[in-house]
Each structure stands twice: as C-alpha cells, then as structure tokens.
Design a protein around this motif. Sequence first.
Motif, PDB file in Angstrom:
ATOM      1  N   GLY A   1       0.794  -1.218  -0.208  1.00  0.00           N
ATOM      2  CA  GLY A   1       0.018   0.186  -0.090  1.00  0.00           C
ATOM      3  C   GLY A   1       0.882   1.232  -0.139  1.00  0.00           C
ATOM      4  N   ILE A   2       2.017   1.234   0.220  1.00  0.00           N
ATOM      5  CA  ILE A   2       3.052   2.463   0.312  1.00  0.00           C
ATOM      6  C   ILE A   2       3.507   2.717  -1.129  1.00  0.00           C
ATOM      7  CG2 ILE A   2       5.009   3.408   1.342  1.00  0.00           C
ATOM      8  CD1 ILE A   2       4.761   1.795   3.819  1.00  0.00           C
ATOM      9  N   ASN A   3       3.481   4.010  -1.377  1.00  0.00           N
ATOM     10  CA  ASN A   3       3.918   4.563  -2.715  1.00  0.00           C
ATOM     11  C   ASN A   3       5.545   4.028  -2.782  1.00  0.00           C
ATOM     12  OD1 ASN A   3       4.929   6.034  -5.027  1.00  0.00           O
ATOM     13  ND2 ASN A   3       2.683   6.660  -5.215  1.00  0.00           N
ATOM     14  N   VAL A   4       5.971   3.409  -3.558  1.00  0.00           N
ATOM     15  CA  VAL A   4       7.346   3.120  -3.793  1.00  0.00           C
ATOM     16  C   VAL A   4       8.215   4.209  -3.941  1.00  0.00           C
ATOM     17  CG1 VAL A   4       7.599   2.753  -6.363  1.00  0.00           C
ATOM     18  CG2 VAL A   4       9.054   1.293  -4.802  1.00  0.00           C
ATOM     19  N   GLN A   5       7.925   5.281  -4.539  1.00  0.00           N
ATOM     20  CA  GLN A   5       8.727   6.428  -4.779  1.00  0.00           C
ATOM     21  C   GLN A   5       9.144   7.027  -3.264  1.00  0.00           C
ATOM     22  OE1 GLN A   5       7.040   9.410  -7.410  1.00  0.00           O
ATOM     23  NE2 GLN A   5       5.998   7.795  -8.733  1.00  0.00           N
ATOM     24  N   GLU A   6       8.500   6.738  -2.220  1.00  0.00           N
ATOM     25  CA  GLU A   6       8.811   7.234  -1.057  1.00  0.00           C
ATOM     26  C   GLU A   6      10.561   6.760  -0.512  1.00  0.00           C
ATOM     27  OE1 GLU A   6       6.187   6.638   2.185  1.00  0.00           O
ATOM     28  OE2 GLU A   6       4.307   7.330   1.020  1.00  0.00           O
TER      29      GLU A   6
END
Length: 752
Positions: A342-347
């Motif tokens: 669910g976390i955006n990989v760009q972070e």
Amino acid sequence: MEKLQEQSPADLLELLQDAAPVLDCRSRERLTAGIEALLSKNHELAVRAARAELERDALLAAVGRQGIVYDADGRVVAADPGEENRIARALLGGRDVSLSHPGGEPVPPGDLPGHRALRGERLTSCRYTVHSPGGEDLHVVVSASPIIMDGAVSGATVSWQDVTGEEQTRRRLAEANTLLEGLFENLGDIVGVQLPDRTILRYNRAGYEMLGMTPEEVAGQKCYNLIGRTAPCPVCATELAVASRKREVVEKFVPELGRYLECRSSPIFNEKGELAFIVEQLYDITDRKRTECALRESEATARALLDAPDEVIVLVDMDGRIIDANEMATRLFARSREELVGINVQEFFSPNLPEICAARFREVAGTGRPARFEDCRDGRLYDAVLYPVRDARGGVSRIAVIARDITERKQTEDALRSLTHDLNNRVNELSALYAVSRIIEQPEITLDAIFHEVVQLLPSGWQYPEDAVARIRAFGCDYRTEGFRETPWRQVSPIVVHGERVGVVDVCYLRERGEEDEGPFLAEERALIDTVAGRLGRTMERFQAREFLERSESQFREIMQQSFDMIYTSYNEGGIAYISPAVNRILGYTPEELIGNKCRNFVAPSSLPAWEEGRTKIDRGEPVEGLEVEFRRKDGSVAYLELNESPIVRDRSVIGVHVVGRDITERKQNEQLRQHAFEQIERNIEQFAILGDHIRQPLQVILGMSELLDEGATTGRIREQVDRINSYIVKLDQGWIESRQVREFLRKHELA
C-alpha cells in the motif's frame, strides 16, 4: 326330390300338405307333428344364433377387437366391421393391401391367419403389419382359432386389434431407450447403478474399462470389492446419499487405482417413495488435483524464487503503490511485507529521484519496455530496473521494480579497469608466445623461415608495439624488422645451443617511454624475450638432432637394405609394416607383396607350435632368441630361418615386434646330410662286425678239416691262407673300433 335340401322348413310343410291326399291319416298326423317340431327347433336355433352373434359383437367391441368368421370351405360367414376395412381386406388377402410379419417378410396367401386356423392351427396374439399404397402402415395383433364340430374343422374365427398407436409408442420408447443406453455407455465419465447396500448392478463402458473387468464379473459385487478392499471406503458418497436421501459429492484419492476421483451418488426412489437405486458418477480429477498441487508448488516456488535473489524485488500497481515485496525488500526498508503493501514506492527513492522515477513509470506503462536507472541510498549504489507485467489482454497492469546492490560491482569494475591494461599486455605477450610456438611447430618449415617470421611478430608482444623493433642474430645470420636500430632503450636475451651461446634476440624502443621494472620494459617482457630466446635455442637443437637422426636413419636403412638377414617390423593391428629386401632372396617374395600381411600366414604347419610359443613370450614383453621356424617359399618349398625377436612396447603395452631372421636352410640341409652319413657309417660298422663273425666260423671249420687230412704240405698251405684271412679280419676289427672311436668323438663335440 334332389333339391329338397335347398328348401326352407315352411316350403317343406307346404310341400307335404300338397302330398297329404296320398298319405293315410296317421301318417299325415305323424308327419305334421314332426314338421312342426322341426320348425319350432329351427326357430329356437335361429334365436340362439342371433343372440350369439350379438354377444360376439359385444365381446369383441368390449376388448377392442374385430373379427371374421369362415365356414369350412373358407368362405366368409361374417366380417365386422365389414370387408371395406383395410385390416379386414389384408386378412382376407385383398389385392390392394398386403400383410407382413414385424421383420418385414410378406405373408403368403396360404399363411393368412384364417387359412392357418382352417388347417387346425391356433394363433394367439400374433403381430402383423398392414401395408397399402399411399397409406400409413397399421400394426395389428391377430388371434385365430378353428371351429371344431364332431371332431372336424367346420369353420374358423379370426379376431384382430389395431395396435398402431401402441406400436408407435413402443418404437419411440425403444428409440429413446437406445439413445439413453448409447449416451449411458459412451459417457466419458464413469457411471454405475447400485443398490443401497453397494451391490453393483451395472456400469457403463468407461467403468468396465477402468476396472478392467467384464459386466458378468462386476454384476453382484460390492463396489469396494472391485478395487480389492474388504470393507467400504472410510468416506463413502453412497453411504452419505442413503442417509441424507439426496445427492452427495465426495473427493478422495483411491490408491488401488492411483487416481483422484470425485464421487457423486444420487438416490433414485420408486413410486412408493422408497429408495430403490443409487446412481454413482465417478469423475477422474487426477489431472485437476495434480494441476492444483502443481499450482501450489508453483506459487511456493515463485515465492521462493522471489525471496532467493539478493536483489530487492517489489511489485507495484500503475499508481506506484506496493502490491508485494520479497524478503530482501523487507530487510532493506526495515518493514514487514504487510507494512510495505500500500505504500508508494517513490517514498523509498532518493529525494532527487521521484520525478525521474515517475517519468520512468510513465515510460514503462506507455511503451511496455523496461527502463533502468541508478539510485544511491545510505551510501550504497543500486541499479534499478522497472519491468512491465502484462495482463491477459496484453496491457501493462503491474510494474516490477528490481533493485540490485552494485556497490561492490562498481568497486570491482574500477579495480578491473586498473588491471585491464596489464591484462592486455599479458594477452599480447601470450599471443606473441603462441604465435612463436605456431611458427616453430609448422611442418617442413626451415630454420631460416622460423627466424624470419619470429622477428616480425616480436614487437606485438611488447607494451608499446608501435615503437618497438626487433632483431635476431644467430650463426652469423641477421634477421630484423624494418627500421631496426639500436637505441638506449634496449632489451637483449642470448640464444644458447647445447650450452654454447650462438646468438642474441634484441628488442628496442625507438623513443623514450616511462620507467618500468627494467627501464621502459616490464618484468613480464623480460620473461617473454628470455622464453623466445630459449625456444629458438631448443628449436636449433631440435633441427640439429633431426639432421643427425636423418643421417642415422639413412645409414641404418642402408645397412638393413644391404643385410643378408631378413629384417622386418610387424604390428598387432596392421601386420608387417617393413621388411628388408633380403626376403626376396630367402622366401621369393618382394617386400611389397608382404606389407600388411601377418607373418604367421607364411609359417609351415610343423613350426606353428614353436611360433605360438614365441608369440606368447613376446606378448609378455620378453625377447625371443634362436627360434628356428620353417617358412613356405613362394615356389612352395620350405626355408629354415633362425629368428631373434624383440617386442615393441608403447604405453606399457606390446603393440608389435621387431624380428631379424637368418636363413639357416643350407646349415639344416648339411646337418641332415651329416646325420645320414653317420647313420650309414654306423650301419657299415655293424655290417663289418657281422661279416667278421661270418668269415671266422667257416675258417675254423676249414682249419679243423685240414688237420684231419694229414697231408703236411697241403695242411700247411691251408693254415697259411687261414692265418692270412684271419689277419685281414683283425684289421677289419681294428678299423671298426677306430671308426666307433671317431664317431663318439664327433658326437662328443656336436659334429654329428
């Protein structure tokens, strides 16, 4: 009067009344009373016949039948509903209709039911088909019976019933049953019918094929007995269906068959609501089960493969949100798989990369081609690849982000680049050394050509070949590259042959270069020039050895060619490889005629045992000396040869033999002649001894008889001659003794 039988009773009464005047009163009274009684009986019979006819029609109508009555002559007495009925016409043999058996065979006129009944046959419920042009076929059930009066057939009755509708229904039902039976038998799945207690009634074809049994072997058996069990299965669909009175489905593995089966048992009830049968359907789901197992194994394998690599692997949707991650990702980001989803990989990328990453995501989604970039995190360098994942329609629905830690690789590449120059130098040196070896190993090349080619390739093995020149000097000859001159930047190595310096190898740079291990030269280049000089020295030694060997071989060949002995070399596989020209003188063959042949083929049969004994010793690696063998000459005669043999050994195995054969035929012949001579001498000696005995005995007789004559002169003369002959015999004895001594001397010194 001949026509009275055709008159009715009333006409007979009127006739008798006309004849009454002729009769007397009493006769008239008796005749009248008889006629009246006859009329009364006739009326009663007519009433009964009419009633019987009505009862017959009512009975036939009640059972749905119609009939025909024949008299004894086959005439129709009654036909209901009449001869216009198509069935009646067929039964009566009408021309426009015909009657046939159910199988289609036409009924001959003589075999119609009425005719058969008139012949005394009784037919019960016989089936026929009625045909008429342009009309529908009718199916009838016919019964026929003869009418017997006073033991004779007085008529016949034929009744029929139209069963066309029933027959059509029966045929449709038979067709439906055939269709159902065909469907049942040809179903790909196994279908069986059994009683509630698991007793098998039947299976379809697939069931019998699965069991490998015939219907007769299966009927009456319990279902579990058919697979080799003595008790029902622990989980039985039939048992569940009997208890629940509805269809039950069970999946199970049958080890006796080695298959997974889905068992569907459906209860069948009778009209009273009682459980009558169980229809069991067996579906082979082995492939499906194995596919499911393979899928589970594939998923486990995929997860293992996902977790096995050292790379970070993350699966994201088109918005960049993480869908799945491998174990390396959880370790790198210090979060569990559930926390990452669910976390955006760009972070997780560097602050200066989100825009670049977003652009790469759009590029991958639009083109469907992978994209690559590098990212630095916590002092580590990562090579990231965005790989498109396509759905069933071919569109990009997911993106796999694969990041590999390439920090050590980058460091290794830097170190590798620092070594590449050295490696190229080593490659050049090895290439030059290989080229020198290739030149030296060329067949038929001369020493002069070797020096010329080697000096041309030498500069290519040095660090700066464009500025390198070379020279080789040996035995007063000078070989050099174009533009060679001696400079201060020179490397030299001597050429030594058999411990004596015979030349040098020079390599010079035409301009100054940086300082290395030996001036501008590397230590490896020193090893290279020394190796080349050493190879050239050994090559010169090899050429000298070759010249010496060629001279030795020439001398040896000349000796062998001129030798009086037969010299040959033979190999186990190829036979005679070389044989000297002496073979022509000894055996009469030319060397060319014997090359490739086995020497054994020319040995005389009497010498084969000795020959084989010699071959046994050779095979053991032992030499053979003084082997005397008889050989067949080309002209058929025999030659005696004394062979000295030595084995040819290669890799500890005997592969052939070297043989020197000396012709001892003349010596053998002399020995045979000498033996014959001594044998003859011995016979002569024995004859001399016998001859002396034969002479002495007559002499003694003559001498005794002369003494009896008492004649002095004659007796003296006879004694004188006897003594003379006796002296000759003594000399013969002395010669015999001397001959025996000579013979013993010769034998003792092996001359005999």
